[in-house]
Design a protein around this motif. Structure first.
Motif, PDB file in Angstrom:
ATOM      1  N   GLY A  53      30.308 -17.271  13.177  1.00 17.47           N
ATOM      2  CA  GLY A  53      29.226 -16.327  12.872  1.00 17.47           C
ATOM      3  C   GLY A  53      27.877 -17.012  12.797  1.00 17.47           C
ATOM      4  N   ALA A  54      27.837 -18.190  12.148  1.00 13.33           N
ATOM      5  CA  ALA A  54      26.575 -18.924  12.044  1.00 13.33           C
ATOM      6  C   ALA A  54      26.127 -19.392  13.424  1.00 13.33           C
ATOM      7  N   GLY A  55      27.091 -19.853  14.227  1.00 12.18           N
ATOM      8  CA  GLY A  55      26.775 -20.292  15.582  1.00 12.18           C
ATOM      9  C   GLY A  55      26.176 -19.164  16.403  1.00 12.18           C
ATOM     10  N   ALA A  56      26.686 -17.951  16.217  1.00 13.31           N
ATOM     11  CA  ALA A  56      26.177 -16.794  16.960  1.00 13.31           C
ATOM     12  C   ALA A  56      24.719 -16.505  16.609  1.00 13.31           C
ATOM     13  N   SER A  69      33.082 -18.016  23.885  1.00 17.50           N
ATOM     14  CA  SER A  69      31.835 -17.257  23.708  1.00 17.50           C
ATOM     15  C   SER A  69      30.618 -18.170  23.821  1.00 17.50           C
ATOM     16  N   GLU A  70      30.852 -19.450  24.073  1.00 14.10           N
ATOM     17  CA  GLU A  70      29.793 -20.459  24.204  1.00 14.10           C
ATOM     18  C   GLU A  70      28.888 -20.520  22.971  1.00 14.10           C
ATOM     19  N   LEU A  71      29.518 -20.781  21.836  1.00 13.52           N
ATOM     20  CA  LEU A  71      28.785 -20.879  20.576  1.00 13.52           C
ATOM     21  C   LEU A  71      28.777 -22.318  20.072  1.00 13.52           C
ATOM     22  N   PRO A  72      27.618 -22.789  19.585  1.00 14.39           N
ATOM     23  CA  PRO A  72      27.555 -24.146  19.061  1.00 14.39           C
ATOM     24  C   PRO A  72      28.129 -24.214  17.646  1.00 14.39           C
ATOM     25  N   GLY A  73      28.592 -25.406  17.270  1.00 14.98           N
ATOM     26  CA  GLY A  73      29.096 -25.607  15.916  1.00 14.98           C
ATOM     27  C   GLY A  73      29.689 -26.994  15.844  1.00 14.98           C
ATOM     28  N   VAL A  74      29.668 -27.587  14.641  1.00 16.98           N
ATOM     29  CA  VAL A  74      30.227 -28.929  14.474  1.00 16.98           C
ATOM     30  C   VAL A  74      31.440 -28.839  13.546  1.00 16.98           C
ATOM     31  N   ILE A  75      32.517 -29.470  13.978  1.00 13.51           N
ATOM     32  CA  ILE A  75      33.773 -29.433  13.236  1.00 13.51           C
ATOM     33  C   ILE A  75      34.226 -30.873  13.011  1.00 13.51           C
ATOM     34  N   VAL A  76      34.524 -31.202  11.753  1.00  9.94           N
ATOM     35  CA  VAL A  76      34.945 -32.563  11.427  1.00  9.94           C
ATOM     36  C   VAL A  76      36.427 -32.554  11.085  1.00  9.94           C
ATOM     37  N   ASN A  77      37.184 -33.472  11.673  1.00 10.84           N
ATOM     38  CA  ASN A  77      38.593 -33.651  11.321  1.00 10.84           C
ATOM     39  C   ASN A  77      38.806 -35.070  10.835  1.00 10.84           C
ATOM     40  N   MET A  78      39.084 -35.239   9.539  1.00  7.83           N
ATOM     41  CA  MET A  78      39.454 -36.553   9.023  1.00  7.83           C
ATOM     42  C   MET A  78      40.977 -36.608   9.090  1.00  7.83           C
TER      43      MET A  78
END
Ligand SMILES: Cc1ncc(C[n+]2csc(CCOP(=O)(O)OP(=O)(O)O)c2C)c(N)n1
Ligand code: SF4
Lengths: 250, 351
Positions: B65-68, B95-104
């Motif tokens: 939602g924030a990416g949109a 949907s070609e939306l930006p966003g950053v996802i972290v996986n530790m």
């Protein structure tokens, strides 16, 4: 001869043929949403969060900036949208499989957090898009493709009354159940929806409106018989009314 | 900027904050809890939003939602939580939306353990969820890199309108090192202005979606996505260490890449000619450098903290041009530089 304007379609509503089945209430609810947005002057500042179900093409009919949410997740997507743009009007539009089954956690928590969004919930007692399977809202005794002998309380539990459940959560400012099966109910429905929208505009909190709706195709009924079923079977179990209104007038 | 002494999880959080991240959505899971804890204070202070979501499913959808809306936003988790985020990541890619996802990354499968692991390599670089899509994947090997790559992740997410993944592990997350932070970014208020949602005032409504039902539409959409991934090849980054005269090239990423580097330093003193290629972007994968080294007759040894995942990409890259071995640091066991000496000596002396 003088021309009299008998009906004007809301300008937010696209003038195209609909893919909904004859007698389906999704189209009617779309119209109500468009009317309320227009009357409140919200069209230019609204972000619609669509869901997965027969209404997945809502953006083809209501001409708004729209994002497609995964099945059931519209309240979480709307949370992300509203937290990003608190200055915009944000609503979700969801079916009963979407909201009351797979998306139950998301709707409960968005409501409980008191996200400043509005939720349009269309309860037609079945999974429409996938061919009429049992939903959490399917009535006792109602036959569907996955409860061919009729829903049985012992086996499948009782239908969920979402408007009442949502009303019980702290963050909720407004929760109501309405129907659009006749003119009288349609007018009440419009009032309720407008109220839910106004609550968001005034920054008060979460507004929820459940629409009892027909799905003549999967109920295997004519449109008229479906409207009658809604009146005779659904309303007695799913009572219409306002279950919470923190602004008074309940 | 003066140097600060922080742990990897905090470096990621600081990197995000300085890169202009203004919405964070998360759910508790070890070993990444420092990130939501940092963000719960940092986001409101920066005029942004922190939401502790009801689940990783919800957190990833909040990111969507924030990416949109074209807002710089992030979510973080560890392996079991990453599995839950995959549906939303697939929708974001579609949907070609930006966003950053972290996986530790922690040990798996299932609940596994809470120790470090690289068991999520496949999930990270091959799409992870359903459908034909890729996320860009950045794998820090130091605390400074954890900061820098998080910073970069936001730039890439918006440049390509695509989710970007930071793949670390419990070692990177908990390790403390001095870093030099960057000047915080002043995000352009019109970032994403040509596609983001904000209400259709004086223009046609915008629709951000992944559904393409009309004849040929999905095929065309998939082709466009593939073209984008091909364009992103230029973002490929890696570290080369002592490869010039090396007889054996070790390929290792993240914390393991860094530990292997220490092993190589030690073995070099004993006259053993080992070198390292440490992929920094796992997608796009640094295939060209590996292929060119293979063409020069070098042998390869891939070392991973899993049962053998990246080694498949190494072998695809070198196309059978060179011998290519694998050493598994078993997930569940903590690696030390000593662990890798014998496998490297064996690979070097093997005929
Ligand atoms: C994760 C996931 N599971 C299942 C589906 C398949 N699916 C699409 S629509 C739908 C049900 C829609 O029913 P409802 O929400 O009641 O809306 P209606 O079609 O009746 O308006 C389902 C199960 C899906 N798209 N995604
Ligand atoms: S299947 Fe039911 S809900 Fe779907 S369009 Fe037809 S009548 Fe409406």
């Amino acid at each position: 001869m003088e021309e009299i304007l008998a009906y004007r379609s809301p300008s937010l509503l696209a003038d195209i043929p609909s893919h909904y089945c004859p007698g389906c209430h999704h189209g009617t609810v779309h119209k109500l949403v468009a009317q309320c947005l227009e009357e409140l002057g919200l069209g230019n500042d609204t972000i619609c969060v669509g869901s997965i179900g027969c209404s997945v093409f809502i953006y083809n009919y209501i001409l708004l900036d729209t994002v497609e949410a995964p099945h059931g997740r519209a309240p979480a997507v709307a949370t992300g949208v509203k937290r990003s743009r608190p200055d915009k009007f944000v609503f979700t539009y969801q079916g009963d499989g979407d909201l009351a089954s797979i998306g139950l956690a998301e709707i409960m928590h968005a409501a409980n957090r008191g996200e400043k969004i509005s939720v349009v919930f269309v309860n037609n007692t079945v999974y429409g898009m996938t061919g009429g399977q049992m939903a959490p809202t399917t009535m006792i005794g109602q036959k569907t493709t996955t409860c061919p002998g009729g829903r049985c309380a012992d086996r499948e539990g009782l239908p969920m009354k979402m408007a009442e459940i949502i009303a019980g959560l702290g963050g909720v400012s407004y929760s109501a159940r309405v129907a659009v099966n006749n003119i009288k109910n349609f007018k009440k429905a419009k009032k309720a929806l407008k109220k839910a929208f106004e609550i968001q505009i005034s920054g008060k909190g979460f507004g929820f409106v459940e629409f009892l709706a027909s799905c003549p195709t999967n109920w295997k009924m004519t449109s008229i018989a479906a409207n009658e079923r809604l009146e005779k079977e659904m309303i007695p179990f799913f009572p219409l009314g306002v279950f919470k209104d923190t602004q008074g007038e309940s | 900027m003066s140097r600060i002494f922080i742990k990897g999880n905090v470096a990621i959080s600081r990197g995000a904050l300085d890169a202009g991240c203004r919405c964070y959505f998360g759910y508790p899971i070890t070993p990444q809890n420092d990130i939501p804890e940092f963000m719960s204070k940092a986001m409101p202070e920066a005029g942004g939003e922190f939401v502790q979501a009801e689940s990783e499913v919800a957190a990833a959808n909040m990111l969507l939602g924030a990416g949109a809306c074209g807002i710089r936003a992030m979510t973080s988790s560890s392996s079991p939580g990453m599995s839950l985020k995959q549906e939303a990541i697939s929708y974001m890619a579609g949907s070609e939306l930006p966003g950053v996802i972290v996986n530790m990354n922690r040990g798996g499968p299932g609940l596994g353990d809470i120790g470090p692991s690289q068991g999520d390599y496949f999930q990270s670089v091959k799409g992870g969820g359903h459908g034909d899509y890729r996320t860009l994947v950045l794998a820090p090997g130091t605390v400074q890199e954890a900061y820098d790559l998080t910073f970069l992740a936001f730039e890439l997410a918006f440049a390509y309108r695509n989710p970007v993944l930071i793949l670390g592990d419990a070692i990177i997350g908990q390790m403390q090192e001095p870093i030099t932070p960057k000047e915080p970014v002043a995000v352009d208020a019109f970032e994403g202005g040509s596609w983001r949602l904000e209400g259709a005032r004086d223009r046609e409504p915008r629709i951000l979606k992944s559904l393409y039902l009309t004849d040929g539409a999905l095929a065309g959409h998939n082709l466009r996505l593939q073209e984008k991934y091909a364009r992103a090849r230029k973002e490929c980054r890696y570290e080369e260490f002592m490869t010039d005269d090396a007889e054996l090239i070790i390929v290792a990423y993240g914390s393991i890449g860094r530990i292997v580097k220490s092993t190589i330093r030690k073995l070099r003193k004993e006259g053993l000619k080992a070198g390292l290629v440490r992929p920094i972007t796992l997608y796009p994968f640094p295939s060209e450098i590996l292929k060119s080294l293979a063409g020069k007759g070098r042998k390869f040894l891939t070392i991973e903290h899993n049962m053998g995942q990246m080694v498949e990409d190494v072998r695809l890259s070198i196309c059978g041009l060179a011998e290519s071995g694998f050493y598994a640091q078993l997930p569940g066991n903590l690696p030390t530089p000593n662990d890798f000496e014998q496998p490297i000596i064996d690979a070097l002396t093997e005929r």
